[in-house]
Design a protein around this motif. Structure first.
Motif, PDB file in Angstrom:
ATOM      1  N   ALA A 119      44.807 -17.660 -47.065  1.00 53.20           N
ATOM      2  CA  ALA A 119      44.655 -17.783 -45.608  1.00 53.20           C
ATOM      3  C   ALA A 119      44.147 -16.506 -44.937  1.00 53.20           C
ATOM      4  CB  ALA A 119      45.964 -18.251 -44.984  1.00 53.20           C
ATOM      5  N   PRO A 120      44.734 -15.326 -45.174  1.00 54.03           N
ATOM      6  CA  PRO A 120      44.227 -14.130 -44.511  1.00 54.03           C
ATOM      7  C   PRO A 120      42.826 -13.745 -44.982  1.00 54.03           C
ATOM      8  CG  PRO A 120      45.975 -13.553 -46.054  1.00 54.03           C
ATOM      9  CD  PRO A 120      45.980 -15.038 -45.928  1.00 54.03           C
ATOM     10  N   ILE A 121      42.503 -14.020 -46.232  1.00 53.87           N
ATOM     11  CA  ILE A 121      41.164 -13.736 -46.747  1.00 53.87           C
ATOM     12  C   ILE A 121      40.130 -14.580 -46.006  1.00 53.87           C
ATOM     13  CG2 ILE A 121      39.656 -13.931 -48.776  1.00 53.87           C
ATOM     14  CD1 ILE A 121      42.126 -13.352 -50.502  1.00 53.87           C
ATOM     15  N   LEU A 122      40.421 -15.850 -45.830  1.00 49.36           N
ATOM     16  CA  LEU A 122      39.497 -16.746 -45.152  1.00 49.36           C
ATOM     17  C   LEU A 122      39.357 -16.383 -43.680  1.00 49.36           C
ATOM     18  CD1 LEU A 122      40.496 -20.164 -46.772  1.00 49.36           C
ATOM     19  CD2 LEU A 122      38.697 -18.561 -47.441  1.00 49.36           C
ATOM     20  N   SER A 123      40.452 -15.956 -43.073  1.00 45.72           N
ATOM     21  CA  SER A 123      40.405 -15.543 -41.673  1.00 45.72           C
ATOM     22  C   SER A 123      39.507 -14.312 -41.496  1.00 45.72           C
ATOM     23  CB  SER A 123      41.818 -15.246 -41.167  1.00 45.72           C
ATOM     24  OG  SER A 123      41.794 -14.790 -39.838  1.00 45.72           O
ATOM     25  N   GLU A 124      39.651 -13.342 -42.404  1.00 43.20           N
ATOM     26  CA  GLU A 124      38.824 -12.130 -42.330  1.00 43.20           C
ATOM     27  C   GLU A 124      37.359 -12.455 -42.623  1.00 43.20           C
ATOM     28  OE1 GLU A 124      40.514  -8.524 -44.210  1.00 43.20           O
ATOM     29  OE2 GLU A 124      42.288  -9.774 -44.522  1.00 43.20           O
ATOM     30  N   PHE A 125      37.135 -13.364 -43.579  1.00 42.69           N
ATOM     31  CA  PHE A 125      35.763 -13.783 -43.856  1.00 42.69           C
ATOM     32  C   PHE A 125      35.118 -14.369 -42.607  1.00 42.69           C
ATOM     33  CE2 PHE A 125      32.653 -17.062 -44.707  1.00 42.69           C
ATOM     34  CZ  PHE A 125      31.817 -16.497 -45.653  1.00 42.69           C
ATOM     35  N   ALA A 126      35.845 -15.259 -41.931  1.00 43.10           N
ATOM     36  CA  ALA A 126      35.305 -15.908 -40.738  1.00 43.10           C
ATOM     37  C   ALA A 126      34.928 -14.886 -39.667  1.00 43.10           C
ATOM     38  CB  ALA A 126      36.315 -16.916 -40.186  1.00 43.10           C
ATOM     39  N   THR A 127      35.754 -13.886 -39.468  1.00 40.87           N
ATOM     40  CA  THR A 127      35.469 -12.847 -38.475  1.00 40.87           C
ATOM     41  C   THR A 127      34.221 -12.058 -38.856  1.00 40.87           C
ATOM     42  OG1 THR A 127      37.804 -12.636 -37.883  1.00 40.87           O
ATOM     43  CG2 THR A 127      36.364 -10.778 -37.353  1.00 40.87           C
ATOM     44  N   LEU A 128      34.151 -11.630 -40.115  1.00 46.22           N
ATOM     45  CA  LEU A 128      33.012 -10.841 -40.573  1.00 46.22           C
ATOM     46  C   LEU A 128      31.718 -11.655 -40.558  1.00 46.22           C
ATOM     47  CD1 LEU A 128      34.792  -9.104 -43.582  1.00 46.22           C
ATOM     48  CD2 LEU A 128      33.978  -7.957 -41.508  1.00 46.22           C
ATOM     49  N   PHE A 129      31.814 -12.907 -40.939  1.00 47.56           N
ATOM     50  CA  PHE A 129      30.638 -13.779 -40.982  1.00 47.56           C
ATOM     51  C   PHE A 129      30.070 -13.974 -39.576  1.00 47.56           C
ATOM     52  CE2 PHE A 129      28.349 -17.832 -41.543  1.00 47.56           C
ATOM     53  CZ  PHE A 129      27.691 -17.595 -42.743  1.00 47.56           C
ATOM     54  N   LEU A 130      30.936 -14.204 -38.620  1.00 49.11           N
ATOM     55  CA  LEU A 130      30.497 -14.392 -37.234  1.00 49.11           C
ATOM     56  C   LEU A 130      29.878 -13.110 -36.671  1.00 49.11           C
ATOM     57  CD1 LEU A 130      30.387 -16.444 -34.904  1.00 49.11           C
ATOM     58  CD2 LEU A 130      32.634 -15.620 -34.177  1.00 49.11           C
ATOM     59  N   GLN A 131      30.358 -11.966 -37.163  1.00 52.48           N
ATOM     60  CA  GLN A 131      29.803 -10.673 -36.726  1.00 52.48           C
ATOM     61  C   GLN A 131      28.549 -10.297 -37.519  1.00 52.48           C
ATOM     62  OE1 GLN A 131      33.153  -8.046 -37.327  1.00 52.48           O
ATOM     63  NE2 GLN A 131      34.194  -8.717 -35.448  1.00 52.48           N
ATOM     64  N   LYS A 132      28.111 -11.187 -38.408  1.00 49.41           N
ATOM     65  CA  LYS A 132      26.916 -10.992 -39.229  1.00 49.41           C
ATOM     66  C   LYS A 132      27.053  -9.816 -40.193  1.00 49.41           C
ATOM     67  CE  LYS A 132      23.920 -13.122 -35.766  1.00 49.41           C
ATOM     68  NZ  LYS A 132      22.676 -13.038 -34.965  1.00 49.41           N
ATOM     69  N   ARG A 133      28.263  -9.543 -40.592  1.00 50.93           N
ATOM     70  CA  ARG A 133      28.531  -8.495 -41.588  1.00 50.93           C
ATOM     71  C   ARG A 133      28.677  -9.203 -42.945  1.00 50.93           C
ATOM     72  NH1 ARG A 133      33.517  -5.872 -38.483  1.00 50.93           N
ATOM     73  NH2 ARG A 133      33.732  -4.599 -40.387  1.00 50.93           N
ATOM     74  N   PHE A 134      27.551  -9.703 -43.436  1.00 46.47           N
ATOM     75  CA  PHE A 134      27.570 -10.641 -44.549  1.00 46.47           C
ATOM     76  C   PHE A 134      27.989 -10.002 -45.866  1.00 46.47           C
ATOM     77  CE2 PHE A 134      24.215 -12.329 -41.610  1.00 46.47           C
ATOM     78  CZ  PHE A 134      25.007 -13.340 -41.084  1.00 46.47           C
ATOM     79  N   ASP A 135      27.589  -8.760 -46.116  1.00 42.12           N
ATOM     80  CA  ASP A 135      28.016  -8.089 -47.345  1.00 42.12           C
ATOM     81  C   ASP A 135      29.540  -7.943 -47.391  1.00 42.12           C
ATOM     82  OD1 ASP A 135      25.356  -7.900 -47.833  1.00 42.12           O
ATOM     83  OD2 ASP A 135      25.284  -5.719 -48.012  1.00 42.12           O
ATOM     84  N   GLU A 136      30.115  -7.558 -46.263  1.00 37.67           N
ATOM     85  CA  GLU A 136      31.566  -7.409 -46.195  1.00 37.67           C
ATOM     86  C   GLU A 136      32.259  -8.757 -46.337  1.00 37.67           C
ATOM     87  OE1 GLU A 136      32.919  -4.456 -43.051  1.00 37.67           O
ATOM     88  OE2 GLU A 136      30.777  -4.637 -42.570  1.00 37.67           O
ATOM     89  N   ALA A 137      31.656  -9.784 -45.767  1.00 34.04           N
ATOM     90  CA  ALA A 137      32.212 -11.138 -45.910  1.00 34.04           C
ATOM     91  C   ALA A 137      32.209 -11.557 -47.381  1.00 34.04           C
ATOM     92  CB  ALA A 137      31.408 -12.128 -45.073  1.00 34.04           C
ATOM     93  N   GLY A 138      31.122 -11.222 -48.085  1.00 28.06           N
ATOM     94  CA  GLY A 138      31.048 -11.534 -49.511  1.00 28.06           C
ATOM     95  C   GLY A 138      32.120 -10.835 -50.315  1.00 28.06           C
ATOM     96  N   GLU A 139      32.399  -9.597 -49.970  1.00 30.40           N
ATOM     97  CA  GLU A 139      33.470  -8.858 -50.648  1.00 30.40           C
ATOM     98  C   GLU A 139      34.814  -9.553 -50.447  1.00 30.40           C
ATOM     99  OE1 GLU A 139      33.447  -6.334 -52.621  1.00 30.40           O
ATOM    100  OE2 GLU A 139      31.515  -5.335 -52.369  1.00 30.40           O
ATOM    101  N   LYS A 140      35.015 -10.106 -49.268  1.00 28.15           N
ATOM    102  CA  LYS A 140      36.260 -10.831 -49.014  1.00 28.15           C
ATOM    103  C   LYS A 140      36.376 -12.055 -49.920  1.00 28.15           C
ATOM    104  CE  LYS A 140      38.230  -8.272 -46.030  1.00 28.15           C
ATOM    105  NZ  LYS A 140      39.496  -7.590 -46.410  1.00 28.15           N
ATOM    106  N   LEU A 141      35.272 -12.770 -50.103  1.00 17.11           N
ATOM    107  CA  LEU A 141      35.312 -13.958 -50.955  1.00 17.11           C
ATOM    108  C   LEU A 141      35.735 -13.627 -52.381  1.00 17.11           C
ATOM    109  CD1 LEU A 141      32.239 -16.237 -50.105  1.00 17.11           C
ATOM    110  CD2 LEU A 141      34.653 -16.638 -49.595  1.00 17.11           C
ATOM    111  N   LEU A 142      35.424 -12.422 -52.835  1.00 17.00           N
ATOM    112  CA  LEU A 142      35.835 -12.018 -54.183  1.00 17.00           C
ATOM    113  C   LEU A 142      37.351 -12.101 -54.364  1.00 17.00           C
ATOM    114  CD1 LEU A 142      33.595  -8.922 -55.012  1.00 17.00           C
ATOM    115  CD2 LEU A 142      33.625 -11.100 -56.230  1.00 17.00           C
ATOM    116  N   GLY A 143      38.081 -11.972 -53.268  1.00 16.63           N
ATOM    117  CA  GLY A 143      39.535 -12.054 -53.337  1.00 16.63           C
ATOM    118  C   GLY A 143      40.052 -13.413 -53.756  1.00 16.63           C
ATOM    119  N   LEU A 144      39.182 -14.433 -53.692  1.00 15.66           N
ATOM    120  CA  LEU A 144      39.581 -15.782 -54.091  1.00 15.66           C
ATOM    121  C   LEU A 144      39.300 -16.061 -55.568  1.00 15.66           C
ATOM    122  CD1 LEU A 144      38.231 -17.891 -51.082  1.00 15.66           C
ATOM    123  CD2 LEU A 144      40.533 -16.952 -51.395  1.00 15.66           C
ATOM    124  N   ILE A 145      38.451 -15.239 -56.192  1.00 12.34           N
ATOM    125  CA  ILE A 145      38.029 -15.514 -57.564  1.00 12.34           C
ATOM    126  C   ILE A 145      39.216 -15.360 -58.518  1.00 12.34           C
ATOM    127  CG2 ILE A 145      36.431 -14.901 -59.406  1.00 12.34           C
ATOM    128  CD1 ILE A 145      35.169 -16.061 -56.840  1.00 12.34           C
TER     129      ILE A 145
END
Length: 293
Positions: free
Chosen positions: A147-173
């Motif tokens: 849940a917190p990973i997805l929340s942070e991804f959503a914030t970063l994605f909306l801010q167009k910080r796509f590389d940082e959003a991708g790093e967050k997704l790694l937390g789910l792997i």
């Protein structure tokens, strides 16, 4: 190396568009990685996997689809894990149909309002019929961790910080149960949404690069092959059908596509679908410049 002099060559019905590339880049001698009731995984020295499947299964970029009787014939060879075989001596792909990934050929969706309505319908369908043992469930340990990973991804994605959003997704792997863990399935669904929605290369490139470089050390090799292909826009046909139905289809097409998704693994189809829903929701928020609730 198994002896093949007494075995007739099996003609493949279909192959994914990555199979020839894998065979061209390495020796045709492959090791048996794993054997399941409906799949045989062969692996080369570069950790690329080719998966043999019977004809009633969906083809992905690294799949070779055989007729039912030919798949049974292959399994009757009595192969075991770590056995080596010469793929070209056993299987011919010369006259097979190549299944190409659709990500580069889809039109960008024009009716965003329709996609939004479909996404709401899809969310309701998942809630009613999805398998909640993985990330789709709201109360299990995996979902609480994610849940917190997805929340942070959503914030970063909306801010167009796509590389940082991708790093967050790694937390789910590697998160959750299954041969392909629930978190990996979910991430695959996010990529399916991004590619199906024809997002721009600046969005895709950062997410793709991170996944290809870093996911290998966080999950098993079968799942990494799935993620690596997904990061490059390659998915099994049922996943592409699901994402396309939400963007371009209608409720009947969404339901039909989801019924096929439920055939994937135990909870994998539901987890991939949950990732598609999450990806679509964030893409629509980005287009509309609205925060994801």
């Amino acid at each position: 190396m198994i002896k093949t002099d007494q075995i007739c060559v099996i003609n493949a019905l279909k192959i994914g568009d990555g199979v020839e590339e894998i065979l061209e880049k390495s020796d045709s001698r492959l090791k048996v990685h794993s054997i399941f009731e409906h799949a045989v995984n062969l692996i080369n020295d570069n950790d690329w996997i080719i998966t043999l499947l019977p004809e009633d299964y969906s083809a992905g970029p690294q799949a070779v689809i055989l007729a039912q009787e030919d798949f049974a014939k292959f399994k009757s060879l009595g192969l075991g894990a770590a056995d080596t075989l010469d793929f070209n001596e056993l299987i011919s792909i010369k006259n097979s149909q190549t299944i190409y990934r659709r990500s580069g050929y889809k039109p960008a969706p024009e009716d965003i309002i329709k996609a939004e309505g479909n996404n709401i319908y899809f969310e309701s369908l998942l809630s009613q019929k999805g398998n909640k043992n993985g990330l789709l469930g709201k109360e299990n340990i995996y979902s609480r961790y994610a849940a917190p990973i997805l929340s942070e991804f959503a914030t970063l994605f909306l801010q167009k910080r796509f590389d940082e959003a991708g790093e967050k997704l790694l937390g789910l792997i590697g998160l959750g149960p299954g041969l392909t863990p629930s978190g990996d399935d979910f991430v695959l669904g996010v990529f399916a949404a991004i590619y199906s929605f024809r997002m721009s290369e600046d969005i895709i490139s950062g997410l793709k690069d991170i996944m290809v470089r870093k996911a290998k050390n966080k999950t098993n090799i079968i799942s990494y092959n799935m993620l690596r292909q997904g990061a490059m826009g390659g998915f099994i046909e049922w996943v592409e059908d699901m994402a396309d139905a939400v963007i371009y289809g209608d409720p009947q097409q969404i339901e039909a596509a989801f019924s096929e998704m439920l055939k994937i693994g135990s909870s994998s189809g539901s987890d991939i679908s949950a990732g598609i829903l999450f990806g679509m929701t964030n893409i629509l928020a980005l287009i509309n410049n609205k925060e994801v609730k």
